[in-house]
Design an enzyme around this catalytic site. Structure first.
Site, PDB file in Angstrom:
ATOM      1  CD  GLU A   1     -86.698 -14.550  -8.489  1.00  0.00           C
ATOM      2  OE1 GLU A   1     -85.952 -13.766  -7.910  1.00  0.00           O
ATOM      3  OE2 GLU A   1     -86.422 -15.737  -8.699  1.00  0.00           O
TER       4      GLU A   1
ATOM      5  N   GLY B   1     -78.875 -17.213  -4.448  1.00  0.00           N
ATOM      6  CA  GLY B   1     -79.705 -16.161  -3.875  1.00  0.00           C
ATOM      7  C   GLY B   1     -80.171 -15.218  -4.957  1.00  0.00           C
ATOM      8  CB  SER B   2     -81.596 -11.854  -4.756  1.00  0.00           C
ATOM      9  OG  SER B   2     -80.583 -11.214  -4.021  1.00  0.00           O
ATOM     10  CB  THR B   3     -80.382 -11.236  -9.966  1.00  0.00           C
ATOM     11  OG1 THR B   3     -80.850 -12.502 -10.454  1.00  0.00           O
ATOM     12  CG2 THR B   3     -79.541 -10.576 -11.044  1.00  0.00           C
TER      13      THR B   3
ATOM     14  N   GLY C   1     -76.057 -11.316  -6.061  1.00  0.00           N
ATOM     15  CA  GLY C   1     -75.103 -11.975  -6.964  1.00  0.00           C
ATOM     16  C   GLY C   1     -74.220 -10.968  -7.690  1.00  0.00           C
TER      17      GLY C   1
ATOM     18  CB  CYS D   1     -84.486 -20.061  -8.210  1.00  0.00           C
ATOM     19  SG  CYS D   1     -83.970 -21.775  -8.119  1.00  0.00           S
TER      20      CYS D   1
ATOM     21  CD  GLU E   1     -76.748 -22.555  -9.780  1.00  0.00           C
ATOM     22  OE1 GLU E   1     -77.665 -22.154 -10.528  1.00  0.00           O
ATOM     23  OE2 GLU E   1     -75.971 -23.469 -10.088  1.00  0.00           O
TER      24      GLU E   1
ATOM     25  CE  LYS F   1     -75.387 -15.484   5.381  1.00  0.00           C
ATOM     26  NZ  LYS F   1     -76.770 -15.621   5.901  1.00  0.00           N
TER      27      LYS F   1
HETATM   28  P1  NAD Z   1     -80.711 -12.980  -0.953  1.00  0.00           P
HETATM   29  O1  NAD Z   1     -79.782 -12.759  -2.089  1.00  0.00           O
HETATM   30  O2  NAD Z   1     -81.264 -11.820  -0.264  1.00  0.00           O
HETATM   31  O3  NAD Z   1     -80.012 -13.858   0.164  1.00  0.00           O
HETATM   32  C1  NAD Z   1     -79.348 -15.072  -0.116  1.00  0.00           C
HETATM   33  C2  NAD Z   1     -78.263 -15.276   0.901  1.00  0.00           C
HETATM   34  O4  NAD Z   1     -77.263 -14.270   0.726  1.00  0.00           O
HETATM   35  C3  NAD Z   1     -78.705 -15.160   2.355  1.00  0.00           C
HETATM   36  O5  NAD Z   1     -78.003 -16.121   3.114  1.00  0.00           O
HETATM   37  C4  NAD Z   1     -78.286 -13.757   2.733  1.00  0.00           C
HETATM   38  O6  NAD Z   1     -78.040 -13.590   4.100  1.00  0.00           O
HETATM   39  C5  NAD Z   1     -77.000 -13.598   1.947  1.00  0.00           C
HETATM   40  N1  NAD Z   1     -76.614 -12.227   1.621  1.00  0.00           N
HETATM   41  C6  NAD Z   1     -77.377 -11.110   1.582  1.00  0.00           C
HETATM   42  N2  NAD Z   1     -76.637 -10.037   1.239  1.00  0.00           N
HETATM   43  C7  NAD Z   1     -75.374 -10.495   1.035  1.00  0.00           C
HETATM   44  C8  NAD Z   1     -74.162  -9.883   0.623  1.00  0.00           C
HETATM   45  N3  NAD Z   1     -74.083  -8.578   0.357  1.00  0.00           N
HETATM   46  N4  NAD Z   1     -73.062 -10.654   0.486  1.00  0.00           N
HETATM   47  C9  NAD Z   1     -73.114 -11.978   0.730  1.00  0.00           C
HETATM   48  N5  NAD Z   1     -74.229 -12.610   1.130  1.00  0.00           N
HETATM   49  C10 NAD Z   1     -75.358 -11.885   1.272  1.00  0.00           C
HETATM   50  O7  NAD Z   1     -81.821 -13.933  -1.536  1.00  0.00           O
HETATM   51  P2  NAD Z   1     -83.061 -14.523  -0.764  1.00  0.00           P
HETATM   52  O8  NAD Z   1     -84.110 -13.483  -0.754  1.00  0.00           O
HETATM   53  O9  NAD Z   1     -82.676 -15.156   0.500  1.00  0.00           O
HETATM   54  O10 NAD Z   1     -83.455 -15.739  -1.732  1.00  0.00           O
HETATM   55  C11 NAD Z   1     -84.313 -15.589  -2.800  1.00  0.00           C
HETATM   56  C12 NAD Z   1     -83.543 -15.432  -4.086  1.00  0.00           C
HETATM   57  O11 NAD Z   1     -82.687 -16.543  -4.315  1.00  0.00           O
HETATM   58  C13 NAD Z   1     -84.449 -15.399  -5.290  1.00  0.00           C
HETATM   59  O12 NAD Z   1     -84.067 -14.362  -6.153  1.00  0.00           O
HETATM   60  C14 NAD Z   1     -84.239 -16.756  -5.955  1.00  0.00           C
HETATM   61  O13 NAD Z   1     -84.495 -16.804  -7.311  1.00  0.00           O
HETATM   62  C15 NAD Z   1     -82.834 -17.041  -5.632  1.00  0.00           C
HETATM   63  N6  NAD Z   1     -82.585 -18.481  -5.666  1.00  0.00           N
HETATM   64  C16 NAD Z   1     -81.898 -19.011  -6.720  1.00  0.00           C
HETATM   65  C17 NAD Z   1     -81.658 -20.377  -6.797  1.00  0.00           C
HETATM   66  C18 NAD Z   1     -80.907 -20.965  -7.944  1.00  0.00           C
HETATM   67  O14 NAD Z   1     -80.491 -22.109  -7.847  1.00  0.00           O
HETATM   68  N7  NAD Z   1     -80.714 -20.262  -9.036  1.00  0.00           N
HETATM   69  C19 NAD Z   1     -82.101 -21.205  -5.774  1.00  0.00           C
HETATM   70  C20 NAD Z   1     -82.794 -20.644  -4.711  1.00  0.00           C
HETATM   71  C21 NAD Z   1     -83.017 -19.269  -4.672  1.00  0.00           C
END
Ligand code: NAD
Ligand code: MN
Length: 485
Positions: A396, A243-245, A248, A299, A265, A191
């Site tokens: 962040e 995605g975000s902590t 996660g 990130c 990640e 997704k």
């Molecule tokens: P986000 O966590 O809001 O979203 C990431 C993904 O998760 C999206 O596809 C979103 O639709 C989905 N999502 C949202 N809520 C969910 C849930 N409850 N269950 C499952 N999936 C869900 O993050 P974002 O704002 O899209 O991305 C930015 C964040 O990602 C930053 O914190 C950044 O540091 C992190 N990031 C980390 C890495 C890494 O490799 N460590 C790489 C890129 C981004």
């Protein structure tokens, strides 16, 4: 230092826009399930926009649990049928084919990545797309050599992988997830992020062209709830999330007690550390690359800078001077250094942090830039006089915003750099190798760059400590995450 640091832009570059027309974006995209373009069960679609002008680019299917269930069933059937029964050597050929098709259509991928996400075309053309293809090439090579990659083990695929990715490197994150999953014999439900689904859907088109058996890769679009449906589906064996902590942590809770394998990640707040003996010009270029690159939507961005006191004035003078030459604007222009902020929400988040920085007593500098009248923009920003407790030093921001602090001794630098809940990456700039290794060993970070920043390679594992998550992607570690050993 000389007093004036003004650079007059008497001879600006002539516009050099990439031809957006050559990229084909459909008016509407369905899910890609079991090798077919499949309308969403709800009949609902949502739009994705171009953040450089906030105009609609296309609309994509809004996935619900029933769509995700259909995708997981297709992935399961492919795992137990065509894909599971195929020899590893044959599987590898498909992964190679996807890599080559991606290269052939690299220009189109780069343009769509830039249109949908706002990053500069230089970035998508030179980094995102070639690296994504390289991940497929690298992993393809391992497909029939897993016994050599993990000697004296019996590497076995896990089954169906549910993968959820963010908006900052949409195609590259899809490649990081899909390529090792396929090379190790798993099947996939992916997704993409809601603001940047288009390159993953383009990838589905080349997967279709590659003749990959139906159901091996399924792409379901939607927002957080769709992601949650993928992660929580009972027939998913492995969850890979970037995605975000905050999200996660939710995912970790929801899979606790199940036998799903998980890699996360998450966010970062990386420290870039400049020691007094560093090559300052090179370091300044690395800092600019580390935080202003990709609008700071990285990130592992070097969002905190620690400068040894004796070189602070020189570093700041050079850094501000360099910032004044950065070109902010049309992401499709090949001269652009800093493109559009990915979404209005993200721009608001960044602006909230800028306000917090000023409120917490830090000093803000932004070069004068002519920003386009529509779209989401943030000029490169640097804060000095930043207290360790300030929100801009702790949280962040995910934007082109740098928080600068100073230190006198190396132990002080280490202590300050490690004083964050994150531990994804760090950078060290200094002339002496022994000092460099002293620091790299002492920093709590999954990746530490020495006299460089933001270098990526498919052969090298990437991932974090602490609240930056666990598990590694890339290299042999990345393959192991998709195998029972
Ligand atoms: P986000 O966590 O809001 O979203 C990431 C993904 O998760 C999206 O596809 C979103 O639709 C989905 N999502 C949202 N809520 C969910 C849930 N409850 N269950 C499952 N999936 C869900 O993050 P974002 O704002 O899209 O991305 C930015 C964040 O990602 C930053 O914190 C950044 O540091 C992190 N990031 C980390 C890495 C890494 O490799 N460590 C790489 C890129 C981004
Ligand atoms: Mn978009």
């Amino acid at each position: 230092m000389p007093k004036s640091r003004k650079i007059t832009n008497d001879w600006p570059y002539a516009p050099a826009p990439e031809a957006a027309k050559i990229a084909k974006v459909a008016k509407r995209y369905d899910h890609f399930i079991n090798g077919k373009w499949t309308a969403p069960k709800s009949g609902e679609y949502f739009k994705t926009t171009n953040p450089a002008n906030n105009r609609k680019l296309s609309e994509v299917a809004d996935g619900n649990e029933a769509d995700v269930d259909a995708a997981v069933k297709a992935a399961r059937a492919a795992y137990e049928g065509s894909w599971g029964k195929m020899s590893a050597r044959e599987r590898g050929k498909y992964v190679y084919r996807i890599a080559r098709l991606m290269q052939e259509r690299a220009r189109e991928f780069a343009i769509i990545e830039t249109l949908d996400g706002g990053k500069s075309i230089r970035e998508s053309r030179d980094i995102d797309v070639p690296l994504a293809a390289n991940h497929f090439f690298y992993n393809a090579g391992w497909a029939d050599k897993l016994d050599y990659a993990f000697p004296n083990r019996k590497p076995k695929a896990l089954g169906v992988a549910g993968q959820v990715i963010p908006w900052n490197f949409p195609l590259l994150m899809a490649a990081w997830k899909i390529a090792p999953a396929l090379a190790t014999g798993n099947t996939v439900v992916l997704k993409p992020a809601e603001t940047t689904p288009l390159t993953a859907l383009k990838l589905a088109e080349i997967i279709e062209d590659s003749g990959l058996p139906d159901g091996v890769v399924n792409i379901v679009t939607g927002a957080g709830e769709t992601g949650a449906a993928v992660v929580n589906h009972p027939d998913v064996n492995k969850v890979a999330f970037t995605g975000s902590t905050a999200v996660g942590k939710l995912i970790q809770k929801s899979v606790a007690g199940s036998d799903k394998r998980v890699t996360l990640e998450l966010g970062g707040k990386a420290a870039n550390i400049i020691l007094e003996d560093a090559a300052i010009d090179q370091a300044v270029e690395g800092i600019v690359n580390g935080i202003y690159f990709n609008q700071g939507h990285v990130c592992c961005a070097g969002s905190r800078l620690f400068v040894q006191e004796s070189v602070f004035d020189e570093v700041m003078w050079k850094l501000k001077r360099r910032m004044e030459t950065l070109i902010v604007g049309d992401p499709l222009d090949k001269n652009t250094d800093i493109g559009a902020i990915n979404s209005r929400e993200q721009l608001k988040t960044i602006q909230k942090h800028l306000k917090a920085g000023v409120e917490d007593g830090a000093e803000m500098f932004q070069p004068k830039c002519d920003l386009p009248s529509s779209g989401n923009w943030c000029p490169p920003t640097v804060f000095t006089n930043v207290a360790q407790s300030s929100r801009i030093a702790q949280e962040e921001i995910f934007g082109p915003v740098l928080a600068v602090q100073t230190f006198r001794t190396v132990p002080e630098a280490i202590e300050k750099a490690n004083n964050t809940p994150y531990g994804l990456s760090a950078g060290v700039w200094c002339d002496k190798g022994a000092r460099l290794f002293q620091l790299t060993g002492a920093l709590d970070a999954g990746v530490v760059w020495g006299n460089t920043y933001n270098q990526f390679d498919p052969t090298s594992p990437f991932g974090g400590f602490k609240e930056s998550g666990f598990g590694r992607e890339g290299g042999l570690h990345g393959l192991a995450a998709y195998l029972e050993l």
